[in-house]
Motif scaffolding. Structure first.
Motif, mmCIF file in Angstrom:
data_model
loop_
_atom_site.group_PDB
_atom_site.id
_atom_site.type_symbol
_atom_site.label_atom_id
_atom_site.label_comp_id
_atom_site.label_asym_id
_atom_site.label_seq_id
_atom_site.Cartn_x
_atom_site.Cartn_y
_atom_site.Cartn_z
ATOM 1 N N LEU A 126 0.861 -1.175 0.000
ATOM 2 C CA LEU A 126 0.000 0.000 0.000
ATOM 3 C C LEU A 126 0.900 1.228 0.000
ATOM 4 O O LEU A 126 1.449 1.620 1.037
ATOM 5 N N PRO A 127 1.124 1.857 -1.174
ATOM 6 C CA PRO A 127 2.080 2.961 -1.247
ATOM 7 C C PRO A 127 1.641 4.168 -0.423
ATOM 8 O O PRO A 127 0.455 4.505 -0.353
ATOM 9 N N GLY A 128 2.610 4.822 0.182
ATOM 10 C CA GLY A 128 2.340 6.061 0.897
ATOM 11 C C GLY A 128 1.969 7.175 -0.064
ATOM 12 O O GLY A 128 2.391 7.185 -1.227
ATOM 13 N N THR A 129 1.169 8.122 0.414
ATOM 14 C CA THR A 129 0.662 9.184 -0.450
ATOM 15 C C THR A 129 1.367 10.524 -0.244
ATOM 16 O O THR A 129 1.103 11.467 -0.985
ATOM 17 N N GLN A 130 2.238 10.626 0.762
ATOM 18 C CA GLN A 130 2.970 11.871 0.978
ATOM 19 C C GLN A 130 4.383 11.710 0.431
ATOM 20 O O GLN A 130 5.139 10.865 0.911
ATOM 21 N N PRO A 131 4.764 12.499 -0.578
ATOM 22 C CA PRO A 131 6.073 12.300 -1.217
ATOM 23 C C PRO A 131 7.249 12.284 -0.242
ATOM 24 O O PRO A 131 8.196 11.507 -0.412
ATOM 25 N N ALA A 132 7.188 13.099 0.790
ATOM 26 C CA ALA A 132 8.292 13.155 1.750
ATOM 27 C C ALA A 132 8.367 11.918 2.642
ATOM 28 O O ALA A 132 9.368 11.713 3.332
ATOM 29 N N SER A 133 7.308 11.085 2.616
ATOM 30 C CA SER A 133 7.244 9.919 3.507
ATOM 31 C C SER A 133 7.110 8.595 2.777
ATOM 32 O O SER A 133 7.247 7.533 3.403
ATOM 33 N N ALA A 134 6.818 8.630 1.476
ATOM 34 C CA ALA A 134 6.453 7.408 0.760
ATOM 35 C C ALA A 134 7.557 6.360 0.730
ATOM 36 O O ALA A 134 7.276 5.161 0.636
ATOM 37 N N ASP A 135 8.828 6.782 0.807
ATOM 38 C CA ASP A 135 9.901 5.794 0.777
ATOM 39 C C ASP A 135 10.151 5.163 2.146
ATOM 40 O O ASP A 135 10.950 4.237 2.266
ATOM 41 N N ARG A 136 9.459 5.644 3.173
ATOM 42 C CA ARG A 136 9.543 5.024 4.504
ATOM 43 C C ARG A 136 8.542 3.873 4.543
ATOM 44 O O ARG A 136 7.361 4.058 4.266
ATOM 45 N N ILE A 137 9.004 2.684 4.916
ATOM 46 C CA ILE A 137 8.218 1.463 4.747
ATOM 47 C C ILE A 137 8.060 0.738 6.083
ATOM 48 O O ILE A 137 9.019 0.582 6.840
ATOM 49 N N TYR A 138 6.826 0.269 6.330
ATOM 50 C CA TYR A 138 6.537 -0.592 7.476
ATOM 51 C C TYR A 138 6.024 -1.930 6.934
ATOM 52 O O TYR A 138 5.175 -1.957 6.040
ATOM 53 N N VAL A 139 6.549 -3.014 7.468
ATOM 54 C CA VAL A 139 6.245 -4.357 6.983
ATOM 55 C C VAL A 139 5.534 -5.145 8.074
ATOM 56 O O VAL A 139 5.949 -5.109 9.245
ATOM 57 N N VAL A 140 4.466 -5.845 7.708
ATOM 58 C CA VAL A 140 3.807 -6.764 8.636
ATOM 59 C C VAL A 140 3.668 -8.104 7.940
ATOM 60 O O VAL A 140 3.295 -8.174 6.761
ATOM 61 N N SER A 141 3.997 -9.189 8.654
ATOM 62 C CA SER A 141 4.009 -10.501 8.002
ATOM 63 C C SER A 141 3.389 -11.582 8.870
ATOM 64 O O SER A 141 3.259 -11.449 10.091
ATOM 65 N N GLY A 142 3.008 -12.655 8.189
ATOM 66 C CA GLY A 142 2.671 -13.941 8.790
ATOM 67 C C GLY A 142 3.178 -14.985 7.815
ATOM 68 O O GLY A 142 3.316 -14.702 6.622
ATOM 69 N N HIS A 143 3.476 -16.196 8.268
ATOM 70 C CA HIS A 143 3.945 -17.218 7.315
ATOM 71 C C HIS A 143 2.835 -18.216 7.029
ATOM 72 O O HIS A 143 2.143 -18.674 7.927
ATOM 73 N N TYR A 144 2.654 -18.511 5.745
ATOM 74 C CA TYR A 144 1.525 -19.354 5.354
ATOM 75 C C TYR A 144 1.895 -20.813 5.176
ATOM 76 O O TYR A 144 1.021 -21.660 4.951
ATOM 77 N N ASP A 145 3.176 -21.172 5.299
ATOM 78 C CA ASP A 145 3.546 -22.583 5.233
ATOM 79 C C ASP A 145 3.220 -23.274 6.550
ATOM 80 O O ASP A 145 3.056 -22.626 7.589
#
Length: 459
Positions: A126-145
């Motif tokens: 889900l890309p960020g919409t503020q140009p000054a912040s869009a390259d800052r990334i938060y990741v959330v995961s679960g494993h499906y195996d």
């Protein structure tokens, strides 16, 4: 967890040397206020949808990393195609803001891989919409195996309802709910493969992020968040464990780690600061639910998909239920002495999973709406004084309102006091740097506050 705000002595702002107080506005943004968008997100997380997702994942018979990839009904191939299709359905319903893709590589033969095997993560960005912040990334995961008692059993029934269809379903639910809304920074919702074979899917993604110099500002993994009952049947549906590493494991100690140790900041690593933020925001938006921060990387004898991120220098945390029942993990489904063993969906608590997902969503939303944590925060140490003088680099976000300084006693785990200092790049606080730990947070005009940054010594 509500921050206990202790006001500074009345004489502090009257001191001529305290320029920060003079620069502070009459009213500061209310960092304790609920954001309506986040309240909506939290309210929309559905235990019913989470349960339906978990039962669908269990229906693939096994999701072992080396299981069938051709069938449309059995095996990990069918599971990953279904997950991708679900992300795409949500994307179509929510305005097309999600970028859905497979992230694939071939793992060579290793201790838990008997033949070269394609490992496929399913990633919804889900890309960020503020140009000054869009390259800052938060990741959330679960494993499906999933897996059985024998980690190499690729054909046996391995439902994996808790480990880790629970985390996978939480991530999918968050993606479907949160993609309706806009955030300044980017959020990556990721279901990874081959966790049980050695964290292979997450390690590949994290390594690619490192090579691409991606700005991963925080990562959560949700692994075994399905049950609120322990091995004795005692229920506890009012808390989740959040594992947060302190001093990172490094072969050679970096200058940054050395400075942390020299100043007593072992509890102020980037992962611990992230955990404080998750606890504060999670408990604010999910009433009556506790985020219990466990000050270690993970449980004994176990590991999770946050670890490859930690190993590459990123802040990363693990969510896990309060007390695991090992009869319902890593076990072939069977009955022994009248006791059913195995990781089956009837042992999950779907309302509990939804609560954990809500904590995740609230934390992610506040992080992605807030400014970045201040950079180059330093404590002046050139002279002996009983005040504490901090300096930092200005943030670039256009909606920045200013900064606040937070502090706690050296024996406390959470911030105990705070001072709004305005849109400045230095502040003097009339508390001794010898007696307190400090941090600096960036705050936007809506009151969204970043995780704190620990000051390094400036001589």
């Amino acid at each position: 967890m509500a921050l206990i705000t202790k006001t500074l002595p009345a004489f502090a702002c009257a001191l001529a040397v305290n320029a920060a107080c003079a620069a502070a506005p009459a009213t500061a943004p209310n960092v304790a206020a609920h954001q309506p968008q986040i309240d909506k997100i939290v309210s929309e997380i559905s235990p019913q949808r989470i349960e339906a997702t978990i039962r669908r994942l269990v229906g693939f018979h096994t999701r072992h990393t080396m299981s069938d990839t051709e069938s449309d009904t059995v095996g990990i191939g069918a599971a990953r195609r279904w997950i991708k299709s679900e992300f795409e359905k949500c994307n179509a319903a929510n305005g097309g803001r999600l970028q859905v893709a497979f992230d694939s590589h071939v793992a060579p033969v290793s201790r838990r891989i008997s033949r070269p095997t394609e490992i496929v993560n399913v990633v919804a960005t889900l890309p960020g919409t503020q140009p000054a912040s869009a390259d800052r990334i938060y990741v959330v995961s679960g494993h499906y195996d999933s897996r059985n008692t024998d980690v190499m059993d690729e054909k046996g029934y391995a439902p994996g309802a808790n480990d880790d269809a629970s985390g996978t379903a939480a991530v999918m639910e968050m993606a479907c709910v949160m993609s309706k809304y806009k955030f300044d920074a980017t959020i990556v919702f990721m279901t990874v493969a081959a966790e049980e074979q050695g964290l292979l899917g997450s390690a590949h993604w994290a390594e690619q992020a490192k090579q691409k110099n991606m700005n991963i500002a925080g990562m959560f993994t949700n692994d075994i968040i399905g049950s609120s009952r322990d091995e004795h049947g005692k229920a506890d549906d009012r808390q989740v464990r959040l594992f947060a590493e302190g001093i990172p494991v490094e072969k050679d100690m970096s200058d940054a780690v050395r400075s942390l140790i020299l100043t007593g900041g072992e509890n102020d690593t980037i992962s611990r600061q992230l955990a404080r933020h998750v606890k504060e925001q999670g408990e604010r938006y999910v009433k009556g639910f506790k985020v219990s921060v466990i000050q270690r990387r993970d449980r004994y004898l176990r590991g999770g998909d946050h670890m490859p991120f930690l190993e590459r220098g990123y802040a990363a945390l693990r969510f896990t239920e309060p007390a695991e029942d090992f009869n319902h993990q890593h076990q072939n489904v069977r009955t022994e002495n009248g006791v059913t063993i195995g990781d089956l969906p009837e042992y999950n608590d779907y309302s509990y999973i939804a609560k954990v997902a809500r904590v995740n969503a609230a934390a992610l939303a506040t992080l992605a709406l807030a400014p970045a944590s201040p950079q180059k925060v330093q404590m002046r140490t050139a002279q002996l004084e009983n005040d504490s003088s901090l300096v930092w680099q200005a943030n670039s976000e256009p909606d920045l309102a200013g900064y606040r300084v937070v502090w706690r006693e050296t024996t406390a785990a959470d911030w105990q006091g705070s001072k709004w200092v305005g849109n400045v790049t230095e502040a003097k606080i009339p508390l001794s740097k010898d007696n307190y730990f400090f941090g600096v947070q960036a705050v936007d005009k809506d009151g969204n506050a970043s995780p704190a940054t620990y000051p390094m010594p400036l001589k």
